[in-house]
Design a protein around this motif. Structure first.
Motif, PDB file in Angstrom:
ATOM      1  N   LYS A 169      31.384  35.637  25.439  1.00 38.21           N
ATOM      2  CA  LYS A 169      32.329  35.295  26.498  1.00 38.21           C
ATOM      3  C   LYS A 169      31.903  34.043  27.247  1.00 38.21           C
ATOM      4  N   ASN A 170      30.623  33.908  27.514  1.00 36.12           N
ATOM      5  CA  ASN A 170      30.160  32.769  28.301  1.00 36.12           C
ATOM      6  C   ASN A 170      30.237  31.457  27.532  1.00 36.12           C
ATOM      7  N   ASP A 171      30.456  31.511  26.215  1.00 27.61           N
ATOM      8  CA  ASP A 171      30.619  30.275  25.444  1.00 27.61           C
ATOM      9  C   ASP A 171      31.960  29.620  25.723  1.00 27.61           C
ATOM     10  N   ASN A 172      32.905  30.384  26.225  1.00 27.34           N
ATOM     11  CA  ASN A 172      34.245  29.868  26.476  1.00 27.34           C
ATOM     12  C   ASN A 172      34.292  29.261  27.877  1.00 27.34           C
ATOM     13  N   PRO A 173      34.376  27.934  27.999  1.00 29.46           N
ATOM     14  CA  PRO A 173      34.402  27.319  29.335  1.00 29.46           C
ATOM     15  C   PRO A 173      35.700  27.575  30.080  1.00 29.46           C
ATOM     16  N   LEU A 174      36.711  28.092  29.379  1.00 30.70           N
ATOM     17  CA  LEU A 174      37.999  28.400  30.007  1.00 30.70           C
ATOM     18  C   LEU A 174      38.211  29.905  30.109  1.00 30.70           C
ATOM     19  N   ARG A 175      37.137  30.657  30.183  1.00 29.78           N
ATOM     20  CA  ARG A 175      37.232  32.111  30.223  1.00 29.78           C
ATOM     21  C   ARG A 175      37.917  32.573  31.509  1.00 29.78           C
ATOM     22  N   PRO A 176      38.456  33.795  31.502  1.00 27.50           N
ATOM     23  CA  PRO A 176      39.186  34.291  32.674  1.00 27.50           C
ATOM     24  C   PRO A 176      38.373  34.290  33.955  1.00 27.50           C
ATOM     25  N   ALA A 177      37.049  34.456  33.851  1.00 19.47           N
ATOM     26  CA  ALA A 177      36.219  34.478  35.060  1.00 19.47           C
ATOM     27  C   ALA A 177      36.341  33.181  35.848  1.00 19.47           C
ATOM     28  N   LEU A 178      36.552  32.071  35.145  1.00 21.10           N
ATOM     29  CA  LEU A 178      36.698  30.770  35.809  1.00 21.10           C
ATOM     30  C   LEU A 178      37.930  30.779  36.715  1.00 21.10           C
ATOM     31  N   PHE A 179      39.048  31.230  36.198  1.00 22.23           N
ATOM     32  CA  PHE A 179      40.294  31.225  36.963  1.00 22.23           C
ATOM     33  C   PHE A 179      40.289  32.327  38.023  1.00 22.23           C
ATOM     34  N   ALA A 180      39.610  33.434  37.750  1.00 20.57           N
ATOM     35  CA  ALA A 180      39.487  34.477  38.763  1.00 20.57           C
ATOM     36  C   ALA A 180      38.695  33.975  39.961  1.00 20.57           C
ATOM     37  N   GLN A 181      37.659  33.185  39.693  1.00 21.12           N
ATOM     38  CA  GLN A 181      36.874  32.615  40.785  1.00 21.12           C
ATOM     39  C   GLN A 181      37.712  31.633  41.590  1.00 21.12           C
ATOM     40  N   GLY A 182      38.508  30.816  40.911  1.00 24.20           N
ATOM     41  CA  GLY A 182      39.396  29.901  41.617  1.00 24.20           C
ATOM     42  C   GLY A 182      40.419  30.635  42.459  1.00 24.20           C
ATOM     43  N   LEU A 183      40.957  31.739  41.932  1.00 24.86           N
ATOM     44  CA  LEU A 183      41.916  32.541  42.685  1.00 24.86           C
ATOM     45  C   LEU A 183      41.261  33.136  43.929  1.00 24.86           C
ATOM     46  N   LEU A 184      40.030  33.626  43.792  1.00 28.98           N
ATOM     47  CA  LEU A 184      39.320  34.198  44.936  1.00 28.98           C
ATOM     48  C   LEU A 184      39.135  33.168  46.045  1.00 28.98           C
ATOM     49  N   GLN A 185      38.715  31.965  45.680  1.00 29.44           N
ATOM     50  CA  GLN A 185      38.506  30.928  46.682  1.00 29.44           C
ATOM     51  C   GLN A 185      39.821  30.504  47.329  1.00 29.44           C
ATOM     52  N   ALA A 186      40.893  30.460  46.556  1.00 29.21           N
ATOM     53  CA  ALA A 186      42.183  30.041  47.108  1.00 29.21           C
ATOM     54  C   ALA A 186      42.757  31.069  48.067  1.00 29.21           C
ATOM     55  N   LEU A 187      42.440  32.353  47.864  1.00 32.91           N
ATOM     56  CA  LEU A 187      42.994  33.406  48.711  1.00 32.91           C
ATOM     57  C   LEU A 187      42.102  33.754  49.898  1.00 32.91           C
ATOM     58  N   GLN A 188      40.880  33.255  49.938  1.00 33.56           N
ATOM     59  CA  GLN A 188      39.981  33.607  51.029  1.00 33.56           C
ATOM     60  C   GLN A 188      40.483  33.177  52.404  1.00 33.56           C
ATOM     61  N   PRO A 189      41.167  32.013  52.556  1.00 34.85           N
ATOM     62  CA  PRO A 189      41.646  31.649  53.901  1.00 34.85           C
ATOM     63  C   PRO A 189      42.734  32.571  54.449  1.00 34.85           C
ATOM     64  N   VAL A 190      43.342  33.396  53.619  1.00 33.34           N
ATOM     65  CA  VAL A 190      44.359  34.316  54.112  1.00 33.34           C
ATOM     66  C   VAL A 190      43.704  35.289  55.091  1.00 33.34           C
ATOM     67  N   GLN A 191      44.297  35.437  56.272  1.00 33.30           N
ATOM     68  CA  GLN A 191      43.706  36.237  57.341  1.00 33.30           C
ATOM     69  C   GLN A 191      43.880  37.728  57.051  1.00 33.30           C
ATOM     70  N   LEU A 192      42.920  38.277  56.326  1.00 27.11           N
ATOM     71  CA  LEU A 192      42.934  39.693  55.982  1.00 27.11           C
ATOM     72  C   LEU A 192      41.515  40.237  56.037  1.00 27.11           C
ATOM     73  N   ASP A 193      41.393  41.548  56.271  1.00 28.41           N
ATOM     74  CA  ASP A 193      40.081  42.169  56.207  1.00 28.41           C
ATOM     75  C   ASP A 193      39.679  42.319  54.736  1.00 28.41           C
TER      76      ASP A 193
END
Length: 658
Positions: free
Chosen positions: A131-155
């Motif tokens: 899995k880690n050989d794939n530079p476009l693996r889902p974990a990459l986009f999941a990390q981007g999604l997490l960072q993009a949603l962090q500013p949303v004011q939620l607990d």
């Protein structure tokens, strides 16, 4: 069409980020709006949606640029002592959310990810895609999604729910992106390269066969006793005319068959397999005198083989320095066992103990640079409970010294400030450290100095002792940064009291001590209220079902016949059984890793795991471990797997041959 390069594929993916972010903008509200209980999430999302696309692309752009340069975009930097931090329940909740997103994408895009994995593995020259050989693996986009949603004011609970809602839209968007990349590879006539992987297909077939061998035998479980009956039945079949079978050959045949299955295990690295092959001679000699070997699955011999295999399974490469060091240790310690014409189970048990001690010592050495920092961090968590206990103890010391000429100012200093000094020494040096005991003893020394001298000799001795006593008090005040005005008031009071006592004058009788007043500090009261509230809040996400079948190893079993269906008892039992030196697969800080448990705090509230690289360190609280375990995101490298796999596959082979 020329074959695309890694950089070209990554750049193509980067060019589609705009389409992907717009797809998420359109689909996330649909996911949130369809459920009445998520209206609050929808309101929070609407307030931040205008900047979501920008944040999503900003989070992914540097990761994709690193991937285009051939770097691992999710490579975790080594952790120094200065930056060492704990993964707590909140961080674990983020990891659970990221894992859910990754699982959703993998389920939706399994064929495309398989093809891309084969392509990137071929570029790196590896026989089997990882899995880690794939530079476009889902974990990459999941990390981007997490960072993009962090500013949303939620607990944290709301952030987790929002990530879950965004999982399917991201999976659908990535399905199109991955599909277009695979189409480029097929257009470049690379279909034979990406269509399949023989190694992976064989591995999948083996896993299916292993699962079938376990679940098919519902009446006769895969145990050594069952295997012995199966082998006896197999050997007693009507035979063709030929040489007579020697009496008692069934047991020997069972052992040789079982050991052949052990050595054929594909999860064993070649040097580990060679080590187990050397031990086969000693095992065969033991079987001639110990009939329990082929009846007891908890026999020290099988435990030793399982322990060696489990430790070896933690390494990905045969030339890993850690594995080579372990193999050298084994070479030095199995010689006496191999030289015995008739070894005993006790010798295997002794070797097992030596292996455990070696693995544990090796793990502790790897944790030395972080264990002290984590121990300090753990003691810091005990500051408030210790402070409450020490204030009670100081009050008891004051009550036991009614003849000491104290004043309200001095009693308040000892009860409030000096208790903090004692706790500071306990936090810095340890609860039972000499420094902490010295600060406790100083209370009695100070009270003793405030008694009237009984004679001239005692007065002179007291006068000689005062400078050192005052110096220790000054150092204690420095340790808690006591403000100068409070410090000056204290030492002025002590000078007045000691001056009168040394002159033989009685200090005014102290007022009866009514004990400490309730702490009116509003911040302390707020912390108490928040703590009480959090302790009463249920955690719904700790019990949601997670597909553990996707774990890279056998998931931890939460429930068994003894524990029943009590999840709290199951979690507690599993954590209490953690052993230093054991290896685990775990999902921490948004990625899967293999790490060894290297340190456990005295209270078993803090845990340090060290990866194959000694600089790869992960410190977790007990609560974080419980959350990962409840969601199937931590799995022990099962020590029963080697022999259990061999027994199960051999029983299946005998069934096929019957």
């Amino acid at each position: 069409m020329p074959a695309p390069t890694l950089a070209a594929l990554v750049q193509d993916a980067q060019a589609q980020l705009g389409l992907l972010s717009r797809h998420l903008l359109d689909r996330i509200p649909d996911e949130l709006g369809g459920r009445p209980q998520q209206h609050l999430l929808l309101d929070a999302w609407q307030r931040q949606r205008l900047r979501f696309a920008e944040r999503f692309e900003q989070a992914l752009t540097p990761l994709l640029e690193a991937a285009a340069r051939g770097e691992d975009p999710l490579h975790r930097k080594a952790v120094s002592l200065d930056t060492l931090s704990l993964v707590d329940e909140q961080q674990a909740l983020q990891d659970v959310a990221v894992a859910h997103v990754i699982q959703a994408v993998e389920d939706h895009c399994r064929a495309e990810l398989h093809q891309l994995g084969n392509f990137f593995a071929a570029l790196r020259g590896t026989a089997r895609p990882r899995k880690n050989d794939n530079p476009l693996r889902p974990a990459l986009f999941a990390q981007g999604l997490l960072q993009a949603l962090q500013p949303v004011q939620l607990d944290p609970e709301g952030q987790y729910a929002l990530m879950r809602a965004a999982a399917q839209p991201l999976a659908q968007g990535l399905s199109r992106l991955y599909g277009q990349l695979c189409a480029e590879l097929r257009a470049a006539e690379l279909t034979p390269l990406i269509a399949g992987s023989t190694a992976m297909q064989q591995s999948d077939q083996q896993r299916l066969r292993h699962a079938g061998s376990i679940f098919q035998e519902t009446v006769e479980p895969a145990t050594l006793d069952s295997l012995a009956r199966r082998v006896d039945a197999y050997n007693s079949r009507p035979q063709r005319l030929g040489p007579a079978v020697a009496s008692g050959a069934g047991g020997k045949d069972m052992l040789s068959r079982l050991y052949d299955q052990i050595l054929a295990d594909p999860e064993l690295l070649p040097p580990v397999k060679a080590l187990l092959a050397r031990l086969q001679v000693a095992v065969a000699r033991l079987a001639m005198s110990d009939i329990s070997l082929l009846r007891r699955q908890d026999h020290p011999t099988w435990q030793l083989l399982n322990r060696v295999a489990a430790h070896g399974a933690a390494f990905e490469r045969a030339d890993d320095a850690g594995l080579q060091h372990f193999l050298q240790f084994m070479d030095q310690h199995i010689g006496s066992l191999l030289s015995q014409p008739q070894p005993s189970a006790a010798q295997f048990l002794q070797l097992l103990g030596e292996v455990d001690a070696h693995i544990g010592a090796q793990a502790r050495r790897r944790s030395e640079s972080s264990a002290s920092a984590l121990a300090l961090l753990e003691r810091e968590q005990q500051r408030q409970p210790w402070l409450a206990l020490l204030r009670e103890q100081v009050q008891a010391q004051l009550d036991d010294a009614p003849d000491a000429q104290t004043t309200p100012l001095l009693r308040q200093f000892l009860h409030k400030v000096w208790a903090r000094v004692i706790v500071q020494a306990m936090v810095e040096h340890g609860q039972d450290a000499p420094q902490a005991h010295a600060q406790i003893a100083l209370v009695d020394q100070l009270l003793d100095s405030l008694r009237l001298p009984v004679d001239e000799a005692q007065r002179l001795r007291r006068r000689a002792e005062l400078p050192a006593l005052i110096q220790k008090l000054q150092a204690g005040c420095d340790s808690v940064a006591l403000p100068a005005p409070q410090r000056q008031s204290l030492f002025d009071e002590l000078m007045r009291l000691h001056g009168r006592l040394l002159l033989g004058q009685q200090v005014a009788a102290p007022q009866p001590d009514q004990g400490p007043k309730p702490d009116a500090d509003p911040e302390a009261r707020l912390r108490q209220l928040l703590s009480e509230r959090e302790s009463q809040m249920p955690s719904r996400w700790a019990h949601e079902a997670v597909d553990r079948g996707r774990l890279p190893t056998v998931p931890v079993t939460l429930y068994d016949q003894q524990l029943g269906a009590d999840p709290k008892l199951a979690l507690q039992t599993w954590i209490e059984a953690l052993r230093i030196g054991a290896w685990y697969h775990m999902f921490v800080q948004s990625q899967w890793l293999t790490a060894q448990l290297a340190w456990v705090s005295e209270s078993r509230q803090f845990f340090l795991f060290v990866g194959q690289d000694a600089e790869d360190r992960h410190s977790l609280t007990r609560g974080a471990l419980e959350q990962l375990l409840a969601h199937g995101l931590i799995a022990v490298l099962e020590e029963d797997d080697l022999v259990q796999r061999a027994v199960a596959t051999l029983m299946q082979d005998l069934s096929d041959e019957a």
